[in-house]
Scaffold this motif. Structure first.
Motif, short mmCIF file in Angstrom:
data_model
loop_
_atom_site.label_atom_id
_atom_site.label_comp_id
_atom_site.label_asym_id
_atom_site.label_seq_id
_atom_site.Cartn_x
_atom_site.Cartn_y
_atom_site.Cartn_z
N TYR A 156 0.83 -1.20 0.00
CA TYR A 156 0.00 0.00 0.00
C TYR A 156 0.87 1.25 0.00
N ALA B 169 -4.88 9.51 -9.80
CA ALA B 169 -5.22 8.09 -9.98
C ALA B 169 -4.71 7.58 -11.32
N ASN B 170 -4.85 8.37 -12.37
CA ASN B 170 -4.34 7.95 -13.68
C ASN B 170 -2.82 7.79 -13.68
N TRP C 270 -0.85 7.03 -11.07
CA TRP C 270 -0.50 5.84 -10.28
C TRP C 270 -0.91 4.56 -11.00
N GLU C 271 -2.08 4.57 -11.64
CA GLU C 271 -2.52 3.37 -12.34
C GLU C 271 -1.63 3.07 -13.53
N TRP D 34 -0.41 0.58 -10.06
CA TRP D 34 -1.10 0.64 -8.77
C TRP D 34 -2.60 0.71 -9.00
N GLU D 35 -3.37 0.19 -8.05
CA GLU D 35 -4.84 0.20 -8.11
C GLU D 35 -5.36 1.15 -7.04
N LEU D 36 -6.34 2.00 -7.38
CA LEU D 36 -6.95 2.90 -6.41
C LEU D 36 -7.70 2.07 -5.39
N PHE D 37 -7.39 2.25 -4.12
CA PHE D 37 -7.99 1.44 -3.06
C PHE D 37 -8.98 2.24 -2.22
N PHE E 232 -3.36 3.69 -2.61
CA PHE E 232 -3.24 2.77 -3.74
C PHE E 232 -2.68 1.45 -3.23
N ARG E 233 -2.94 0.37 -3.98
CA ARG E 233 -2.39 -0.94 -3.62
C ARG E 233 -2.00 -1.72 -4.87
N ARG E 234 -1.11 -2.68 -4.65
CA ARG E 234 -0.72 -3.62 -5.70
C ARG E 234 -0.13 -4.85 -5.04
#
Length: 105
Positions: A53, A67-68, A70-71, A75-78, A100-102
């Motif tokens: 995280y 968000a764009n 990081w993605e 990474w996924e928006l958490f 964010f998480r991955r």
């Protein structure tokens, strides 16, 4: 109410109590025969990887661009958590922490 009315009412109440006990006993027997076991949390078989995280602070109006970015890095928006509320009188915008998480590598 006369004496016979009171007797009938007492008999009906006694009968109702008796049927309630029979119903309760039937439910307990049915539940006991099902073999109820305690609920145990199980982990998903497909999601065995640990998650990593990270967070980024930004204004709420720029969440989509953050968000764009990081993605694009995998990474996924958490979660989005408000940090400072909006203050319309002073003109300050709301600040948020974007988490964010991955999967860990």
């Amino acid at each position: 109410m006369d004496e016979t009315g009171n007797r009938r009412l007492a008999r009906l109440e006694k009968s109702a109590r008796l049927w309630r006990w029979f119903g309760l006993a039937a439910v307990l027997l049915a539940v006991g025969s099902l073999g109820v076991r305690p609920l145990v949390a199980q982990q998903s078989k497909t999601a065995k990887a640990a998650m990593e995280y990270r967070q980024s602070a930004c204004l709420w109006t720029s969440i989509s661009s953050v968000a764009n970015d990081w993605e694009g890095k995998g990474w996924e928006l958490f979660q989005v958590v408000p940090i400072h509320p909006e203050n319309p009188g002073a003109g300050a915008k709301m600040q948020v922490a974007v988490v964010f998480r991955r999967p860990s590598k």
